[in-house]
Motif scaffolding. Sequence first.
Motif, PDB file in Angstrom:
ATOM      1  N   PRO A 194      77.612  11.149  26.021  1.00  0.00           N
ATOM      2  CA  PRO A 194      78.355  12.244  25.609  1.00  0.00           C
ATOM      3  C   PRO A 194      77.601  13.059  24.346  1.00  0.00           C
ATOM      4  O   PRO A 194      77.472  14.329  24.404  1.00  0.00           O
ATOM      5  N   ILE A 195      77.016  11.962  23.489  1.00  0.00           N
ATOM      6  CA  ILE A 195      76.047  12.745  22.440  1.00  0.00           C
ATOM      7  C   ILE A 195      74.687  13.230  23.061  1.00  0.00           C
ATOM      8  O   ILE A 195      74.545  14.515  22.629  1.00  0.00           O
ATOM      9  N   VAL A 196      74.325  12.896  24.351  1.00  0.00           N
ATOM     10  CA  VAL A 196      72.956  13.349  24.664  1.00  0.00           C
ATOM     11  C   VAL A 196      73.568  14.876  25.113  1.00  0.00           C
ATOM     12  O   VAL A 196      72.790  15.866  25.110  1.00  0.00           O
ATOM     13  N   ASN A 197      74.583  14.826  25.994  1.00  0.00           N
ATOM     14  CA  ASN A 197      75.377  16.209  26.321  1.00  0.00           C
ATOM     15  C   ASN A 197      75.143  17.480  25.058  1.00  0.00           C
ATOM     16  O   ASN A 197      74.878  18.533  25.427  1.00  0.00           O
ATOM     17  N   ARG A 198      75.824  16.819  24.148  1.00  0.00           N
ATOM     18  CA  ARG A 198      75.934  17.551  22.882  1.00  0.00           C
ATOM     19  C   ARG A 198      74.294  17.929  22.550  1.00  0.00           C
ATOM     20  O   ARG A 198      74.370  19.232  21.866  1.00  0.00           O
ATOM     21  N   LEU A 199      73.557  17.178  22.297  1.00  0.00           N
ATOM     22  CA  LEU A 199      72.305  17.416  21.973  1.00  0.00           C
ATOM     23  C   LEU A 199      71.505  18.424  22.959  1.00  0.00           C
ATOM     24  O   LEU A 199      71.100  19.323  22.459  1.00  0.00           O
ATOM     25  N   ARG A 200      71.884  18.448  24.284  1.00  0.00           N
ATOM     26  CA  ARG A 200      71.397  19.522  24.943  1.00  0.00           C
ATOM     27  C   ARG A 200      71.957  20.590  24.723  1.00  0.00           C
ATOM     28  O   ARG A 200      71.183  21.814  24.919  1.00  0.00           O
ATOM     29  N   SER A 201      73.424  20.770  24.519  1.00  0.00           N
ATOM     30  CA  SER A 201      73.888  22.050  24.199  1.00  0.00           C
ATOM     31  C   SER A 201      73.380  22.587  23.010  1.00  0.00           C
ATOM     32  O   SER A 201      73.292  23.684  23.073  1.00  0.00           O
ATOM     33  N   SER A 202      73.023  21.548  21.874  1.00  0.00           N
ATOM     34  CA  SER A 202      72.519  22.384  20.614  1.00  0.00           C
ATOM     35  C   SER A 202      71.323  23.020  20.857  1.00  0.00           C
ATOM     36  O   SER A 202      70.704  24.134  20.224  1.00  0.00           O
ATOM     37  N   ILE A 203      70.396  22.157  21.683  1.00  0.00           N
ATOM     38  CA  ILE A 203      68.937  22.798  21.966  1.00  0.00           C
ATOM     39  C   ILE A 203      69.092  24.062  22.616  1.00  0.00           C
ATOM     40  O   ILE A 203      68.503  25.143  22.501  1.00  0.00           O
ATOM     41  N   LEU A 204      69.988  24.057  23.662  1.00  0.00           N
ATOM     42  CA  LEU A 204      70.116  25.585  24.326  1.00  0.00           C
ATOM     43  C   LEU A 204      70.777  26.567  23.723  1.00  0.00           C
ATOM     44  O   LEU A 204      70.350  27.966  23.700  1.00  0.00           O
TER      45      LEU A 204
END
Length: 197
Positions: free
Chosen positions: A102-112
């Motif tokens: 779930p944290i990796v998903n949030r990281l990806r959203s932040s980068i996008l």
Amino acid sequence: MSRFRYRALTENGDVVHGTISAATAKDVIDRIEYLRLLPIETVEEKTASPVTRDMLAWFGGPTQADVTTFTRDLALLLKAGARLEDSLELLAGDADIGRLRPIVNRLRSSILAGESLADALAHHPLQFPAMYLALVRVGEASGSLDHVLEVLGAERARADAMRRKLSDAMQYPLFVLAAASLVMLFFFLVVLPQFSA
């Protein structure tokens, strides 16, 4: 600064979502439009208290081994030429990183949403300490993020192995100490009173 969840449309008509740290909802909309997205919805997230975050880390949160695996896998993907967003998308579905997904998903959203990797990692201080963030920031600035992550992953793996070795070495002395304490307690509570009587 508050964190806002957003949903937006791309030029192709796809719906994307993520989180952005900003002072106001208007700043969020400005940043989304800067990324050439059409904002649909922005909602302010309620942040958990520090006590709640600490409890989540201790009970059911990602382990240090998950972070190490994530670091090494991300380094491999970047070294192979994958883009950062694509690498994070692949890792978000990887079972090897366990409860870090779930944290990796949030990281990806932040980068996008336009943040750097170091800024995205800074939202998760329990998993990614200050030294980790500083090294990632250096890797991004120098253009050698894959190499920095590779070295960081190897160092974390070595530290994890050392920690395991140390805990294994301490198990026997702790067992002997606990057994000796129980024998002494039995002696003082049961045997000694019989002698005094």
